[in-house]
Design a protein around this motif. Structure first.
Motif, PDB file in Angstrom:
ATOM      1  N   GLN A  10       7.137   3.774  -4.969  1.00 46.47           N
ATOM      2  CA  GLN A  10       5.933   3.069  -4.515  1.00 46.47           C
ATOM      3  C   GLN A  10       5.191   3.915  -3.482  1.00 46.47           C
ATOM      4  O   GLN A  10       3.966   4.033  -3.521  1.00 46.47           O
ATOM      5  N   ASP A  13       3.373   7.048  -4.983  1.00 47.72           N
ATOM      6  CA  ASP A  13       2.095   6.711  -5.635  1.00 47.72           C
ATOM      7  C   ASP A  13       0.984   6.525  -4.608  1.00 47.72           C
ATOM      8  O   ASP A  13      -0.115   7.060  -4.764  1.00 47.72           O
ATOM      9  N   GLU A  17      -2.496   8.825  -3.574  1.00 43.65           N
ATOM     10  CA  GLU A  17      -3.828   8.226  -3.429  1.00 43.65           C
ATOM     11  C   GLU A  17      -4.413   8.545  -2.052  1.00 43.65           C
ATOM     12  O   GLU A  17      -5.597   8.877  -1.933  1.00 43.65           O
TER      13      GLU A  17
END
Length: 189
Positions: A10, A13, A17
């Motif tokens: 998690q 990711d 970003e």
């Protein structure tokens, strides 16, 4: 928001970003230039010098990349948890030193954080420089960008060993406490 640690997947990711948003910011080039210009003030005796055959000219660019990645991981943890303490994940000493150079650009740093929507987390009294292979930071980094460069992502045990070597070398030239004091009389020199 969760008050428990997110998974490395998690976090990876969200870190990707965050890093993409930072790199795309209109003031990123100015932030990078200001951070790397600050290099003449980088005087920590036990941060960057733990890198083997350290060269400011050769290492500052790659270290800038690693500092960004470390800040992106911290931003991701904060974004997922809302908890600044959890966001202070373990970072290798040389990489942590680069984040200090980055936060020495407070106006640019704050504007980029505001525009990207990611909080750029770093507080020295809460930082952890006990990075080691297989820890949360290492697992997250590997998922986001592959294996971290061992030249900069030195594990705590190796950093401690190198600091002991540096401390002895510094003592040979009259620098006490790993460069934190000396008894040089400049008027007499």
């Amino acid at each position: 928001m969760s008050t428990s640690m997110p998974t490395p997947a998690q976090t990876a990711d969200r870190a990707c970003e965050a890093l993409a948003a930072i790199l795309a910011d209109p003031e990123f080039a100015a932030f990078e230039a200001a951070t790397l210009e600050y290099s003449s003030d980088w005087q920590c005796f036990t941060g960057f010098p733990v890198i083997e055959r350290w060269s400011l000219d050769d290492d500052k660019g790659p270290l800038f990349t690693e500092g960004l990645r470390a800040l992106a991981i911290k931003a991701a943890v904060f974004d997922l948890t809302g908890d600044e303490r959890l966001a202070e994940v373990a970072v290798a000493v040389p990489v942590d030193e680069m984040t200090h150079a980055m936060i020495a650009q407070p106006q640019l740093f704050a504007r980029i954080a505001a525009r990207t929507g990611f909080a750029l987390i770093h507080q020295t009294d809460q930082e952890h420089t006990d990075y080691t292979d297989g820890d949360f930071t290492h697992l997250t980094y590997r998922l986001a960008w592959g294996e971290p460069p061992a030249r900069y992502w030195l594990v705590k045990g190796e950093v401690d060993r190198r600091v002991d070597i540096l401390t002895a070398k510094y003592a040979e030239i009259g620098m006490g406490r790993a460069g934190r004091e000396h008894a040089i009389d400049f008027a007499a020199a």
